[in-house]
Design a protein around this motif. Structure first.
Motif, PDB file in Angstrom:
ATOM      1  N   THR A  21     -51.869  15.743  -7.439  1.00 30.27           N
ATOM      2  CA  THR A  21     -52.724  14.825  -6.687  1.00 30.27           C
ATOM      3  C   THR A  21     -52.068  13.464  -6.551  1.00 30.27           C
ATOM      4  O   THR A  21     -52.115  12.829  -5.486  1.00 30.27           O
ATOM      5  CB  THR A  21     -54.090  14.670  -7.389  1.00 30.27           C
ATOM      6  N   ALA A  22     -51.446  12.999  -7.642  1.00 32.73           N
ATOM      7  CA  ALA A  22     -50.803  11.690  -7.612  1.00 32.73           C
ATOM      8  C   ALA A  22     -49.689  11.643  -6.572  1.00 32.73           C
ATOM      9  O   ALA A  22     -49.548  10.658  -5.838  1.00 32.73           O
ATOM     10  CB  ALA A  22     -50.258  11.347  -8.995  1.00 32.73           C
ATOM     11  N   VAL A  23     -48.894  12.702  -6.485  1.00 30.96           N
ATOM     12  CA  VAL A  23     -47.812  12.748  -5.502  1.00 30.96           C
ATOM     13  C   VAL A  23     -48.374  12.752  -4.077  1.00 30.96           C
ATOM     14  O   VAL A  23     -47.901  12.024  -3.198  1.00 30.96           O
ATOM     15  CB  VAL A  23     -46.922  13.982  -5.745  1.00 30.96           C
ATOM     16  N   LEU A  24     -49.391  13.574  -3.851  1.00 35.10           N
ATOM     17  CA  LEU A  24     -49.980  13.654  -2.512  1.00 35.10           C
ATOM     18  C   LEU A  24     -50.599  12.317  -2.099  1.00 35.10           C
ATOM     19  O   LEU A  24     -50.466  11.878  -0.943  1.00 35.10           O
ATOM     20  CB  LEU A  24     -51.040  14.761  -2.468  1.00 35.10           C
ATOM     21  N   LEU A  25     -51.274  11.647  -3.032  1.00 37.32           N
ATOM     22  CA  LEU A  25     -51.872  10.350  -2.719  1.00 37.32           C
ATOM     23  C   LEU A  25     -50.803   9.274  -2.505  1.00 37.32           C
ATOM     24  O   LEU A  25     -50.963   8.395  -1.650  1.00 37.32           O
ATOM     25  CB  LEU A  25     -52.825   9.921  -3.834  1.00 37.32           C
ATOM     26  N   ALA A  26     -49.727   9.347  -3.280  1.00 36.63           N
ATOM     27  CA  ALA A  26     -48.645   8.381  -3.100  1.00 36.63           C
ATOM     28  C   ALA A  26     -48.042   8.505  -1.705  1.00 36.63           C
ATOM     29  O   ALA A  26     -47.717   7.506  -1.054  1.00 36.63           O
ATOM     30  CB  ALA A  26     -47.575   8.586  -4.167  1.00 36.63           C
TER      31      ALA A  26
END
Length: 295
Positions: free
Chosen positions: A253-258
């Motif tokens: 999720t963190a990668v996708l949001l970044a």
């Protein structure tokens, strides 16, 4: 609540944890780390206290040794984790931070092996090696935008180590605390520990960013408080090995949001590193029960 609803709660909780990387990146651009950390605890503490009152949760009687351990936990897992994460993300990309954050279950296992003398199985050693390979692949790729990215990555890794130490210290408590009581104590002690350092940052002399303040409020109320409620609601209804697998949702999720919110680009090295870290989390999830964390 049936099992599928439990899965949904776990996935949502870990997605919220993943969003803290983006929130911390925004906070790092507008607030000093100790001030941001103090504000986070000051906002979350009344919410946990209210939840404790509504559910009738009480703090058991503790000896001085347990209080010392709890204070050390707050210094490492609460203050150390949050401040190092914010300081690191001021110097590196959210994508790099997300990949490194995903190594938490493996770093925790490595600390337990090194300091507690736990005997790891072959699957655990494979998972640790796979995660280490993922971080190595990421850091050996092309330099991320902005000077000093390796310093930022080191600070984020330091945050993960602090969280691993939190888990180690939790195992040493003589009187186990209910999860809600532990979260409340961590907020209170964390606020007490970081408040003097936040005053040294003299935040009243700074032009505080409204966007950063909103990100702190989001971090405190949504991932911290709501994420706690969702995780424990789901974890009560599924097997431990199943719950462990959902920790992979956080870095993903963190990668996708970044990429979607902060518009950061994804290099091949970062994607390879993420694939290794996710694979390691899945390997670890099949062989160990998750350790619940109250940051």
């Amino acid at each position: 609540m049936n099992r599928n609803q439990g899965y949904a709660c776990l996935a949502a909780a870990m997605a919220l944890v993943g969003s803290t990387v983006v929130a911390s990146k925004i906070i790092a651009a507008g607030l000093p780390p100790f001030t941001a950390t103090a504000l986070r605890f000051a906002l979350a503490l009344p919410c946990f206290a209210l939840l404790g009152w509504l559910t009738g949760t009480r703090l058991p009687r503790l000896g001085w040794r347990d209080w010392l351990l709890l204070t050390a936990q707050a210094g490492a897992g609460s203050v150390g984790y949050t401040t190092l994460l914010i300081a690191g993300l001021a110097r590196t990309t959210a994508v790099d931070g997300a990949v490194i954050l995903g190594t938490l279950p493996l770093v925790s296992a490595a600390i337990a092996i090194a300091l507690l003398g736990e005997r790891p199985g072959k699957a655990t050693l494979l998972a640790i090696a796979t995660a280490a390979a993922g971080v190595w692949l990421m850091t050996r790729g092309p330099a991320t935008p902005g000077a000093g990215s390796w310093i930022g990555n080191a600070l984020v890794l330091g945050a993960v180590v602090c969280e691993g130490l939190f888990i180690l210290l939790q195992k040493r408590l003589r009187a186990p605390l209910p999860p809600l009581a532990l979260s409340t104590v961590m907020c209170a002690l964390g606020l007490a520990v970081c408040l003097p350092a936040s005053l040294m940052e003299a935040p009243w002399t700074l032009a505080l960013s409204a966007e950063a303040l909103l990100a702190v409020a989001y971090y405190a109320l949504v991932p911290t408080v709501a994420g706690f409620v969702l995780w424990y609601a789901g974890a009560q209804r599924v097997a431990g090995s199943e719950a462990a697998l959902f920790t992979a949702v956080a870095p993903l999720t963190a990668v996708l949001l970044a990429a979607g919110v902060l518009h950061e680009s994804l290099s091949a090295a970062q994607l390879a590193g993420m694939a290794c870290v996710l694979g390691a989390v899945f390997i670890q999830g099949w062989v160990r029960k998750p350790v619940t964390v109250a940051r």
